[in-house]
Design an enzyme around this catalytic site. Sequence first.
Site, PDB file in Angstrom:
ATOM      1  N   ASP A  57      22.869 -17.059  14.395  1.00  0.00           N
ATOM      2  CA  ASP A  57      22.042 -17.809  13.452  1.00  0.00           C
ATOM      3  C   ASP A  57      20.707 -18.178  14.095  1.00  0.00           C
ATOM      4  O   ASP A  57      20.219 -17.465  14.973  1.00  0.00           O
ATOM      5  CB  ASP A  57      22.801 -19.044  12.973  1.00  0.00           C
ATOM      6  N   HIS A 104      18.860 -24.233   9.998  1.00  0.00           N
ATOM      7  CA  HIS A 104      19.924 -23.461   9.369  1.00  0.00           C
ATOM      8  C   HIS A 104      21.143 -23.319  10.279  1.00  0.00           C
ATOM      9  O   HIS A 104      22.284 -23.559   9.866  1.00  0.00           O
ATOM     10  CB  HIS A 104      19.363 -22.089   8.996  1.00  0.00           C
ATOM     11  N   SER A 151      25.131 -18.813   2.715  1.00  0.00           N
ATOM     12  CA  SER A 151      25.058 -19.255   4.111  1.00  0.00           C
ATOM     13  C   SER A 151      25.973 -20.445   4.359  1.00  0.00           C
ATOM     14  O   SER A 151      26.497 -20.615   5.459  1.00  0.00           O
ATOM     15  CB  SER A 151      23.624 -19.669   4.471  1.00  0.00           C
TER      16      SER A 151
END
Length: 764
Positions: free
Chosen positions: A144, A209, A545
């Site tokens: 990620d 994220h 996600s």
Amino acid sequence: MKGYAICYVLFPILFVAFLVESAGAAEGEKDGVYIVYMGAATGSSKNDHAQLLSSVLKRRKNALVQSYVHGISGFAARLSATEAQSIAKTPGVVSVFRDPVYQLHTTRSWDFLKYGTDVVIDSSPNSDSNSSSGGYDSIIGILDTGISPESESFSGKDLGPIPSRWNGTCVDAHDFCNGKIIGARAYNSPDDDDDDDGLDNTPRDMIGHGTHVASTAAGTVVPDASYYGLATGTAKGGSPGSRIAMYRVCTRYGCHGSSILAAFSDAIKDGVDILSLSLGSPASFMLDYKEDPIAIGAFHAVENGISVVCSAGNDGPSEETVTNVAPWILTVAATTIDRKFESNVVLDGGKVIKGEAINFANIGTSPVHPLVYGKSAKKTDATESEARNCNPDSMDGEMIKGKIVLCDNDDDSYSFYDKEYEVQSLGGIGLVLVDDKMSGVASNYNEFPLTVISSKDAPGILSYLNSTKNPVATILPSTVVSQYKPAPTIAYFSSRGPSSLSRNILKPDIAAPGVDILAAWMANDTEVTLKGKESPKFNIISGTSMSCPHVSGMAAVVKSQYPSWSPSAIKSAIMSTASQINNMKAPITTELGAIATAYDYGAGEISTSGALQPGLVYETTTTDYLNFLCYHGYNTSTIEVISKDVPDGFTCPKESSVDLISNINYPSIAVFNLTGKQSKNITRTLTNVAGDGNSTYSLTIEAPSGLTITVSPTSLQFTKNSQRLSYQVIFTTTVPSLLKDVFGSIIWTNKKLKVRTPFVASSR
């Protein structure tokens, strides 16, 4: 920008356009980074790769970008198209392809799943849930944007010693990793232009994220978590006792395939149990398996006993948009949870129109602000459609300034953020957006008064506008509605099946919460910080996600309980115990209210209790995967290079065809080309993992009209654990041609446990 396709991330904070290099773009026009894939690792070294590279290069030093030697053999290098074509002819090279750039799949969850993650929003968390079951500390590797180790969600307190089998490293300072974060690596982009991100080869998260994803999967218990008072509760991940290894492969410019493949190679060496990837290609740019770094890396990870969980993509609700579709990947769709963020519109006279958004509007509760329809503010050179959709340069600023604007959202030319920006730039003080697809997904607009209403409520506002000389309104700040019904529903953005690459593998596999998920966030992010407030420790975002780490966390829990289970057994346990029923005891529906199908959610919504007691599992073997590659069109010699586990004497069947893919031992069934009242025979094999010795499973068939399903035998008598029994399914059409794809299921039950296998049949 020749040869690039633009893909937008569903990410409320960052408006990022990712560039994906076209495979046929500008060949020979300039040098680029190519990945040279050479199959399974066979002892080759970085020096071997450098020698192969030097055999075709007549110039350029430092051409080698990455070298893959653990589980995967190959390298990434700066080459011309001619040099790439030359290397592709070398014996032992499976494929050579341009380095693709993938996109992140972002746009109260575990409580809703009855296990305990929102990351779990739990008002009374179970203290026992912070330790791994069975004494086995599962390790979740996450590819990620990095991680913020300062977050309370990653505290190593009360965790035991790092598992002795761990071979990984922490490339940052000595205090970056702890008992929770036990590994951290970073992979810089091969493009010089990407070096201004400030990452400097650190695994630290500069986007947010990766921190959000990691805490959703495995965050520890954090009380009083919220986003500025919204969604308050106790936050914890799906497997709070698991360890985390972060592999930063993404920057603000995307996630390079060369970095992803390097991370897979390192993760195989490091000893992770689960790999979680909340990223992928857009539906419009699907890559073949041997040219897709995610599919390649996942194949070799699974060969080495690592479960790989990937997001399905955010290109829904259209069919054939699902990505990460290789059968060795567990592909995750997104659903809503039973919590809603309401931001209502109040009209003169007190009439309330329900809206949905996350905003901290401060324009008062009384309807005193002028209200205008975008269409009514149309510029003379704009079309009516452009104005009512509040598209850029379509409205007269003098008619917008100081007003709340009603905008439609049925023109896909611009995003709702474009409309927000346009209204604000013209001096508008609020925006009411009409959109049905966004139902259940509350985007974050910070202080700006923006809310989303349904098309069925829009006539009420339009009628008021048309019947009132001086219409006024206000938009209220967000409040939380708990135990909302119906839930779950399929998120509008969640990519749908069937797979455009291999439709005889039913994808997605499973669904999990991916809408308005509260989880940890990086510090000092000004994009999500309210004026005059401290930076939030948690944030609320949406996307597949977010659904992916829910399943990664559950896979880690199953692995902790059953350390010897293979990735396919874990996948089967999660799929065969999924639910298709919402909290109103009715079938799960899509965002528009239609009954959901396996193209929307695969086997259904993940169950956090059932997966620990599946009773029976489908073991998809190495031979199954090799046969899949045969049926997909690869030859035996190529497959012998790809896999390290090719059985002696293995050859591809002479009559290989894609229809034979239906027969690999997968936890779901997809049968196509079923026409003219013909029959197709499918075989499946189940393994008894219940541990209860003698057990008889009886059969139930849920068959759609137009199709006859015959299963033999009609009962399965297991006499010992680990015993394997097979059954045959005959699909027969009762009509000349199925007018649409039809869905059903085959269910085996022993009165205590239920094993459900979804299927789809089609005449296409």
